[in-house]
Design a protein around this motif. Sequence first.
Motif, PDB file in Angstrom:
ATOM      1  N   GLU A 144     -24.874  46.814  27.954  1.00  0.00           N
ATOM      2  CA  GLU A 144     -23.452  46.501  27.951  1.00  0.00           C
ATOM      3  C   GLU A 144     -23.238  45.130  27.330  1.00  0.00           C
ATOM      4  O   GLU A 144     -24.066  44.233  27.472  1.00  0.00           O
ATOM      5  CB  GLU A 144     -22.906  46.532  29.377  1.00  0.00           C
ATOM      6  CG  GLU A 144     -21.388  46.428  29.456  1.00  0.00           C
ATOM      7  CD  GLU A 144     -20.830  46.744  30.833  1.00  0.00           C
ATOM      8  OE1 GLU A 144     -19.614  46.972  30.935  1.00  0.00           O
ATOM      9  OE2 GLU A 144     -21.617  46.763  31.818  1.00  0.00           O
ATOM     10  N   LEU A 145     -22.107  44.980  26.635  1.00  0.00           N
ATOM     11  CA  LEU A 145     -21.823  43.752  25.897  1.00  0.00           C
ATOM     12  C   LEU A 145     -20.474  43.193  26.341  1.00  0.00           C
ATOM     13  O   LEU A 145     -19.487  43.926  26.432  1.00  0.00           O
ATOM     14  CB  LEU A 145     -21.806  44.049  24.399  1.00  0.00           C
ATOM     15  CG  LEU A 145     -21.679  42.885  23.424  1.00  0.00           C
ATOM     16  CD1 LEU A 145     -22.825  41.901  23.575  1.00  0.00           C
ATOM     17  CD2 LEU A 145     -21.637  43.427  21.984  1.00  0.00           C
ATOM     18  N   ALA A 181     -34.543  50.091  31.789  1.00  0.00           N
ATOM     19  CA  ALA A 181     -33.530  49.212  32.374  1.00  0.00           C
ATOM     20  C   ALA A 181     -32.384  49.004  31.402  1.00  0.00           C
ATOM     21  O   ALA A 181     -32.580  48.930  30.189  1.00  0.00           O
ATOM     22  CB  ALA A 181     -34.150  47.871  32.742  1.00  0.00           C
ATOM     23  N   ARG A 182     -31.202  48.880  31.952  1.00  0.00           N
ATOM     24  CA  ARG A 182     -30.025  48.541  31.161  1.00  0.00           C
ATOM     25  C   ARG A 182     -29.541  47.162  31.558  1.00  0.00           C
ATOM     26  O   ARG A 182     -29.397  46.861  32.737  1.00  0.00           O
ATOM     27  CB  ARG A 182     -28.910  49.578  31.361  1.00  0.00           C
ATOM     28  CG  ARG A 182     -29.246  50.943  30.758  1.00  0.00           C
ATOM     29  CD  ARG A 182     -28.067  51.882  30.877  1.00  0.00           C
ATOM     30  NE  ARG A 182     -28.388  53.190  30.336  1.00  0.00           N
ATOM     31  CZ  ARG A 182     -27.552  54.221  30.318  1.00  0.00           C
ATOM     32  NH1 ARG A 182     -26.347  54.091  30.845  1.00  0.00           N
ATOM     33  NH2 ARG A 182     -27.920  55.382  29.801  1.00  0.00           N
ATOM     34  N   LEU A 183     -29.253  46.337  30.557  1.00  0.00           N
ATOM     35  CA  LEU A 183     -28.858  44.958  30.776  1.00  0.00           C
ATOM     36  C   LEU A 183     -27.386  44.774  30.432  1.00  0.00           C
ATOM     37  O   LEU A 183     -26.778  45.616  29.772  1.00  0.00           O
ATOM     38  CB  LEU A 183     -29.702  44.028  29.903  1.00  0.00           C
ATOM     39  CG  LEU A 183     -31.212  44.251  29.908  1.00  0.00           C
ATOM     40  CD1 LEU A 183     -31.886  43.282  28.933  1.00  0.00           C
ATOM     41  CD2 LEU A 183     -31.785  44.110  31.307  1.00  0.00           C
ATOM     42  N   THR A 184     -26.828  43.659  30.863  1.00  0.00           N
ATOM     43  CA  THR A 184     -25.479  43.260  30.453  1.00  0.00           C
ATOM     44  C   THR A 184     -25.600  41.920  29.740  1.00  0.00           C
ATOM     45  O   THR A 184     -26.105  40.957  30.311  1.00  0.00           O
ATOM     46  CB  THR A 184     -24.541  43.138  31.662  1.00  0.00           C
ATOM     47  OG1 THR A 184     -24.451  44.420  32.298  1.00  0.00           O
ATOM     48  CG2 THR A 184     -23.149  42.701  31.240  1.00  0.00           C
ATOM     49  N   GLU A 233     -36.275  45.123  23.982  1.00  0.00           N
ATOM     50  CA  GLU A 233     -37.349  46.116  23.927  1.00  0.00           C
ATOM     51  C   GLU A 233     -38.116  46.177  25.240  1.00  0.00           C
ATOM     52  O   GLU A 233     -38.492  47.255  25.700  1.00  0.00           O
ATOM     53  CB  GLU A 233     -38.282  45.800  22.761  1.00  0.00           C
ATOM     54  CG  GLU A 233     -37.656  46.053  21.401  1.00  0.00           C
ATOM     55  CD  GLU A 233     -38.535  45.603  20.254  1.00  0.00           C
ATOM     56  OE1 GLU A 233     -39.576  44.954  20.517  1.00  0.00           O
ATOM     57  OE2 GLU A 233     -38.189  45.886  19.094  1.00  0.00           O
ATOM     58  N   ALA A 234     -38.358  45.016  25.839  1.00  0.00           N
ATOM     59  CA  ALA A 234     -39.067  44.984  27.120  1.00  0.00           C
ATOM     60  C   ALA A 234     -38.279  45.734  28.188  1.00  0.00           C
ATOM     61  O   ALA A 234     -38.852  46.477  29.000  1.00  0.00           O
ATOM     62  CB  ALA A 234     -39.312  43.544  27.555  1.00  0.00           C
ATOM     63  N   ALA A 235     -36.961  45.554  28.208  1.00  0.00           N
ATOM     64  CA  ALA A 235     -36.126  46.276  29.177  1.00  0.00           C
ATOM     65  C   ALA A 235     -36.151  47.776  28.914  1.00  0.00           C
ATOM     66  O   ALA A 235     -36.283  48.588  29.848  1.00  0.00           O
ATOM     67  CB  ALA A 235     -34.694  45.759  29.108  1.00  0.00           C
ATOM     68  N   HIS A 295     -33.260  49.190  41.026  1.00  0.00           N
ATOM     69  CA  HIS A 295     -33.143  49.558  39.617  1.00  0.00           C
ATOM     70  C   HIS A 295     -32.136  48.649  38.930  1.00  0.00           C
ATOM     71  O   HIS A 295     -31.100  48.309  39.498  1.00  0.00           O
ATOM     72  CB  HIS A 295     -32.683  51.014  39.493  1.00  0.00           C
ATOM     73  CG  HIS A 295     -33.529  51.987  40.233  1.00  0.00           C
ATOM     74  ND1 HIS A 295     -34.672  52.546  39.711  1.00  0.00           N
ATOM     75  CD2 HIS A 295     -33.402  52.489  41.495  1.00  0.00           C
ATOM     76  CE1 HIS A 295     -35.221  53.360  40.605  1.00  0.00           C
ATOM     77  NE2 HIS A 295     -34.469  53.345  41.688  1.00  0.00           N
ATOM     78  N   ALA A 296     -32.413  48.288  37.683  1.00  0.00           N
ATOM     79  CA  ALA A 296     -31.505  47.435  36.904  1.00  0.00           C
ATOM     80  C   ALA A 296     -30.524  48.304  36.142  1.00  0.00           C
ATOM     81  O   ALA A 296     -30.921  49.134  35.307  1.00  0.00           O
ATOM     82  CB  ALA A 296     -32.300  46.556  35.947  1.00  0.00           C
ATOM     83  N   VAL A 297     -29.240  48.118  36.427  1.00  0.00           N
ATOM     84  CA  VAL A 297     -28.170  48.857  35.763  1.00  0.00           C
ATOM     85  C   VAL A 297     -27.186  47.873  35.146  1.00  0.00           C
ATOM     86  O   VAL A 297     -27.261  46.668  35.390  1.00  0.00           O
ATOM     87  CB  VAL A 297     -27.439  49.788  36.754  1.00  0.00           C
ATOM     88  CG1 VAL A 297     -28.404  50.818  37.345  1.00  0.00           C
ATOM     89  CG2 VAL A 297     -26.763  48.998  37.892  1.00  0.00           C
ATOM     90  N   THR A 298     -26.256  48.358  34.348  1.00  0.00           N
ATOM     91  CA  THR A 298     -25.258  47.469  33.780  1.00  0.00           C
ATOM     92  C   THR A 298     -24.266  47.023  34.857  1.00  0.00           C
ATOM     93  O   THR A 298     -24.165  47.626  35.928  1.00  0.00           O
ATOM     94  CB  THR A 298     -24.468  48.166  32.649  1.00  0.00           C
ATOM     95  OG1 THR A 298     -23.698  49.231  33.213  1.00  0.00           O
ATOM     96  CG2 THR A 298     -25.406  48.708  31.578  1.00  0.00           C
TER      97      THR A 298
END
Length: 279
Positions: free
Chosen positions: A147-148, A120-123, A113-115, A270-273
């Motif tokens: 992304e998983l 932001a997208r996380l991996t 939720e914070a991202a 920027h945070a991307v996958t």
Amino acid sequence: MTVDRRSVLRSASRLAALSAAGGLVVACSGPSDGHGAHGPSVAARPQPEHLTESPSPSASASPSPSPSATPFALPPLAADTPQEVVTGPRSRPQLALTFHGQGDPAIATALLEAAEQRGARLTVLAVGSWLDEQPQIAQRILSGGHELGNHTQNHLDICSMRPEQAHEEIAQCAQRLQRLTGSIGRWFRPSAAQYANAMVKEQAQQVGYAHVLSFDVDPRDYADPGADAVTRRVLKSAAAGSVVALHMGHPGTVTALPAILDGLAGQGLHAVTASELCA
């Protein structure tokens, strides 16, 4: 460490109330930092001390729901993406925040939720035994645009295993991902090692993973040094193209994430996958 679940949930509520900021920039060109196929030998690279710690006991498999959503379409990777990705290209203002997927699902949800509040997208590289315990978390990760990937079934020292054991560790987690999401994911990250040795790379390829995802920034949030320390370490070391290794299951990381994302935005990053970073 013992986590006060109520305080984590209160932290999630506070984080959800923060104003969203920033967007995403999707990358790029192939890696150009010398960590490609002709980079330094993996065998010559030192392994961080914490990666040899004893893992937590694994959970037995439990029934899993059918996928309720499909993963986002992954962008094709650049043709010169190496088998083991340590960083992405340095020429674009983006980086990847990657998370070892394990721990309290309330903490994981607060972190996602914070991202999302900041676009932001996380991996997330999930441990298979975690997916057995918390099967709903796979779809929660994907539904947020993240992304998983695969971080083995039991988070053991995979580089010291026999090939057939390593294969089983990778394949079991891949089976969980396939059942829960309809895909094994693109990325495999070795457990208890920053870099994969040749045997592990070969076994990962046999399971279906053409690429191993390593990292170049390790703020050691697993040691719970406090949110300020985690934030400071990431902002000091991260640069365009970095792959940052963080961990779910640690409240300090949840607290640090908004400040990390704001600080990166202040640097124009920027945070991307991981897939977007290497596209």
